[in-house]
Motif scaffolding. Structure first.
Motif, PDB file in Angstrom:
ATOM      1  N   GLY A  59     -69.250  -4.967  84.398  1.00 35.06           N
ATOM      2  CA  GLY A  59     -68.714  -3.734  83.844  1.00 35.06           C
ATOM      3  C   GLY A  59     -68.040  -2.798  84.815  1.00 35.06           C
ATOM      4  O   GLY A  59     -67.551  -1.748  84.412  1.00 35.06           O
ATOM      5  N   GLY A  60     -68.005  -3.137  86.086  1.00 33.96           N
ATOM      6  CA  GLY A  60     -67.328  -2.259  87.028  1.00 33.96           C
ATOM      7  C   GLY A  60     -65.818  -2.295  86.828  1.00 33.96           C
ATOM      8  O   GLY A  60     -65.299  -3.032  85.990  1.00 33.96           O
ATOM      9  N   GLY A  61     -65.128  -1.469  87.592  1.00 32.78           N
ATOM     10  CA  GLY A  61     -63.679  -1.437  87.501  1.00 32.78           C
ATOM     11  C   GLY A  61     -63.122  -0.195  88.144  1.00 32.78           C
ATOM     12  O   GLY A  61     -63.818   0.510  88.881  1.00 32.78           O
ATOM     13  N   SER A  62     -61.856   0.062  87.855  1.00 31.96           N
ATOM     14  CA  SER A  62     -61.157   1.216  88.407  1.00 31.96           C
ATOM     15  C   SER A  62     -60.835   2.192  87.298  1.00 31.96           C
ATOM     16  O   SER A  62     -60.421   1.786  86.207  1.00 31.96           O
ATOM     17  N   VAL A  63     -61.010   3.467  87.590  1.00 27.90           N
ATOM     18  CA  VAL A  63     -60.769   4.501  86.593  1.00 27.90           C
ATOM     19  C   VAL A  63     -60.327   5.769  87.300  1.00 27.90           C
ATOM     20  O   VAL A  63     -60.643   5.974  88.484  1.00 27.90           O
ATOM     21  N   GLN A  64     -59.616   6.611  86.608  1.00 30.74           N
ATOM     22  CA  GLN A  64     -59.216   7.887  87.177  1.00 30.74           C
ATOM     23  C   GLN A  64     -60.348   8.891  87.041  1.00 30.74           C
ATOM     24  O   GLN A  64     -61.221   8.761  86.168  1.00 30.74           O
ATOM     25  N   ALA A  65     -60.319   9.885  87.893  1.00 24.23           N
ATOM     26  CA  ALA A  65     -61.322  10.947  87.839  1.00 24.23           C
ATOM     27  C   ALA A  65     -61.373  11.549  86.443  1.00 24.23           C
ATOM     28  O   ALA A  65     -60.342  11.778  85.814  1.00 24.23           O
ATOM     29  N   GLY A  66     -62.596  11.780  85.990  1.00 22.18           N
ATOM     30  CA  GLY A  66     -62.790  12.296  84.644  1.00 22.18           C
ATOM     31  C   GLY A  66     -63.013  11.223  83.598  1.00 22.18           C
ATOM     32  O   GLY A  66     -63.422  11.522  82.466  1.00 22.18           O
ATOM     33  N   GLY A  67     -62.775   9.978  83.987  1.00 21.42           N
ATOM     34  CA  GLY A  67     -62.924   8.878  83.049  1.00 21.42           C
ATOM     35  C   GLY A  67     -64.358   8.385  82.943  1.00 21.42           C
ATOM     36  O   GLY A  67     -65.276   8.953  83.546  1.00 21.42           O
ATOM     37  N   SER A  68     -64.527   7.314  82.191  1.00 25.64           N
ATOM     38  CA  SER A  68     -65.857   6.755  81.923  1.00 25.64           C
ATOM     39  C   SER A  68     -65.865   5.249  82.136  1.00 25.64           C
ATOM     40  O   SER A  68     -64.838   4.579  81.975  1.00 25.64           O
TER      41      SER A  68
END
Length: 129
Positions: free
Chosen positions: A8-17
């Motif tokens: 379930g890991g990954g890359s996301v922008q700040a504020g994301g989930s």
């Protein structure tokens, strides 16, 4: 021996989930505890959240109000729902399992008497600003 596998890991922008999952197998005792740890670049591995088989939970101060740990006992699967992610949350996240658990959950970790911990391989979470 207990085995755990994270996903379930990954890359996301700040504020994301993001939601992490940890599938566990091989518990010998119904009294157990599971937790999430993280290790950022150049940092020590630290506890993030923990949950005992009786439902007691604990969180590190840095994630309180943003992360939620839960356990699907029927599936022996641990989850970490991470909301309002910050760049400081960037780390490798590890699942840990503790069998024959007789102790407390505090500071985002399982403590006391137990067998283990049994670690997974980890899953990377990257939060960009």
């Amino acid at each position: 021996q207990v085995k755990v596998v994270e996903s379930g890991g990954g890359s996301v922008q700040a504020g994301g989930s993001l939601r992490l999952s940890c599938a566990a197998s091989g518990f010998m005792n119904s009294r157990n505890c599971m937790g999430w740890f993280r290790q950022g670049p150049g940092k020590e591995r630290v506890g993030v959240a923990a949950i005992a088989s009786d439902g007691r939970t604990s969180y590190a101060d840095s994630v309180k109000g943003r992360f939620t740990i839960s356990l699907d006992a029927a599936k022996n699967t641990l989850y970490l729902q991470m909301n309002s992610l910050k760049p400081d949350d960037t780390a490798m996240y590890f699942c840990a399992a503790y069998d024959h658990f007789f102790g407390e959950v505090a500071g985002g970790t399982c403590g006391g008497d137990y067998y283990g911990p049994y670690w997974g391989q980890g899953t990377q979470v990257t939060v960009s600003s």
